[in-house]
Design a protein around this motif. Structure first.
Motif, PDB file in Angstrom:
ATOM      1  N   ILE A 198       1.102  -1.318   0.342  1.00  0.00           N
ATOM      2  CA  ILE A 198      -0.152  -0.170   0.068  1.00  0.00           C
ATOM      3  C   ILE A 198       0.600   0.956  -0.044  1.00  0.00           C
ATOM      4  O   ILE A 198       0.512   2.324  -0.875  1.00  0.00           O
ATOM      5  N   GLU A 199       1.954   1.091   0.690  1.00  0.00           N
ATOM      6  CA  GLU A 199       2.903   2.261   0.882  1.00  0.00           C
ATOM      7  C   GLU A 199       3.739   2.444  -0.200  1.00  0.00           C
ATOM      8  O   GLU A 199       3.833   3.840  -0.611  1.00  0.00           O
ATOM      9  N   ARG A 200       3.618   1.769  -1.138  1.00  0.00           N
ATOM     10  CA  ARG A 200       4.701   1.692  -2.445  1.00  0.00           C
ATOM     11  C   ARG A 200       3.417   1.528  -3.309  1.00  0.00           C
ATOM     12  O   ARG A 200       3.718   1.919  -5.337  1.00  0.00           O
ATOM     13  N   LYS A 201       2.347   1.439  -3.454  1.00  0.00           N
ATOM     14  CA  LYS A 201       1.187   1.905  -4.683  1.00  0.00           C
ATOM     15  C   LYS A 201       1.525   0.891  -5.300  1.00  0.00           C
ATOM     16  O   LYS A 201       1.127   0.940  -6.785  1.00  0.00           O
ATOM     17  N   ARG A 202       1.512  -0.420  -5.174  1.00  0.00           N
ATOM     18  CA  ARG A 202       2.443  -1.661  -6.244  1.00  0.00           C
ATOM     19  C   ARG A 202       2.519  -3.026  -5.301  1.00  0.00           C
ATOM     20  O   ARG A 202       3.134  -3.305  -4.567  1.00  0.00           O
ATOM     21  N   GLY A 203       1.760  -4.352  -6.263  1.00  0.00           N
ATOM     22  CA  GLY A 203       2.149  -4.580  -5.338  1.00  0.00           C
ATOM     23  C   GLY A 203       1.146  -6.482  -6.153  1.00  0.00           C
ATOM     24  O   GLY A 203       0.283  -5.978  -6.523  1.00  0.00           O
ATOM     25  N   LYS A 204       1.067  -7.624  -5.718  1.00  0.00           N
ATOM     26  CA  LYS A 204       0.070  -8.257  -6.662  1.00  0.00           C
ATOM     27  C   LYS A 204       0.428  -9.342  -5.731  1.00  0.00           C
ATOM     28  O   LYS A 204       1.238 -10.086  -4.641  1.00  0.00           O
ATOM     29  N   ILE A 205      -1.201 -10.241  -5.666  1.00  0.00           N
ATOM     30  CA  ILE A 205      -1.236 -11.090  -4.424  1.00  0.00           C
ATOM     31  C   ILE A 205      -1.941 -12.482  -4.936  1.00  0.00           C
ATOM     32  O   ILE A 205      -3.519 -12.306  -5.704  1.00  0.00           O
ATOM     33  N   ILE A 206      -1.621 -12.999  -5.006  1.00  0.00           N
ATOM     34  CA  ILE A 206      -2.383 -14.788  -5.380  1.00  0.00           C
ATOM     35  C   ILE A 206      -2.856 -15.433  -4.113  1.00  0.00           C
ATOM     36  O   ILE A 206      -1.344 -15.904  -4.152  1.00  0.00           O
ATOM     37  N   ASN A 207      -3.203 -16.053  -4.121  1.00  0.00           N
ATOM     38  CA  ASN A 207      -4.113 -17.513  -3.465  1.00  0.00           C
ATOM     39  C   ASN A 207      -4.646 -18.326  -4.261  1.00  0.00           C
ATOM     40  O   ASN A 207      -5.079 -18.251  -4.857  1.00  0.00           O
TER      41      ASN A 207
END
Length: 252
Positions: free
Chosen positions: A132-141
């Motif tokens: 959230i702080e970096r304004k980027r990410g991917k999460i795969i469940n």
């Protein structure tokens, strides 16, 4: 077009990476250019995975963690982030226990839920805060066909996989505004340790195979493309989605 699927310069944490689906996903992400952090319940559990990652020209670190232990999961999150920015989180670690519902031990219920749901949520929460702080990410469940149906003699596993589908959507609703994509893969019937009992049951095996339009069980490597897609820029406008990789099972 190739650049859309490149993971070069990114770091991915994959739980349950010692074998089966987790191993295949870790190797696929490494082949696409990501640096891997692989986890298993034992320190030597990912030896084969590391070898496979090396063979595709990748780099990986291993962190052992018991996903049924909340403090161990907290330590895993902290240790992983201490290695640097985590761009991709794959919550693949899971467990299953089979017993008729009226005889199902509550101790096993709690263990399945702790590993399959609690650990995935806690890791998503800890790593997601930094995303959230970096304004980027991917999460795969990793969801399941039992995110859609009830199964037989696996009530805890079914509950956990329904929950994972819901958590995926809930996190996507909150975090899409921060350019974080949270999605899930729902594998069909794959040849892994978790399905060994079904594979060994001649009647159930035949019935399952007969329903799969592809006329075969999935192999762990069949998840590679879906995992790379959801981890890459190619899926930047895909959020809260549960992607079935099932040989057509749900369409039958």
């Amino acid at each position: 077009m190739t650049a859309l699927f490149s993971l070069t310069g990114q770091r991915a944490l994959v739980t349950g990476a010692s074998r089966g689906l987790g191993q295949a996903i870790a190797v696929a992400l490494a082949a696409a250019g990501a640096e891997l952090i692989c986890t298993s319940s034992t320190a030597n559990g990912c030896v084969q995975t590391l070898q496979k990652i090396t063979e595709v020209g990748g780099k990986a670190t291993v962190i052992a963690a018991d996903l049924s232990d909340e403090q161990a999961v907290e330590h895993l999150a902290a240790a992983a982030m201490a290695l640097g920015q985590i761009d991709i989180l794959v919550n693949c670690g899971g467990t299953i226990f089979r017993a008729p519902a009226h005889q199902f031990p509550m101790s096993e219920w709690h263990k399945v839920m702790a590993v399959n749901v609690d650990a995935a949520f806690l890791l998503s929460q800890r790593l997601g805060a930094a995303m959230i702080e970096r304004k980027r990410g991917k999460i795969i469940n990793i969801a399941s066909m039992l995110s859609y149906s009830g199964g037989i003699t696996v009530p805890a596993y079914t509950a956990s996989k329904h929950a994972i589908a819901g958590v995926t959507k809930a996190l996507a609703n909150e975090w899409a505004q921060h350019n974080i994509q949270v999605n899930a893969i729902a594998p069909g019937y794959f040849r892994t340790d978790n399905t060994a009992a079904l594979q060994a049951d001649v009647e159930r095996n035949a019935a399952i195979t007969a329903r799969i339009p592809a006329a075969r069980w999935g192999e762990p490597e069949d998840l590679a493309g879906a995992a790379v897609f959801l981890a890459s820029n190619a899926s930047d406008y895909v959020n809260g989605h549960v992607l079935a990789v099932d040989g057509g099972w749900l369409a039958r």
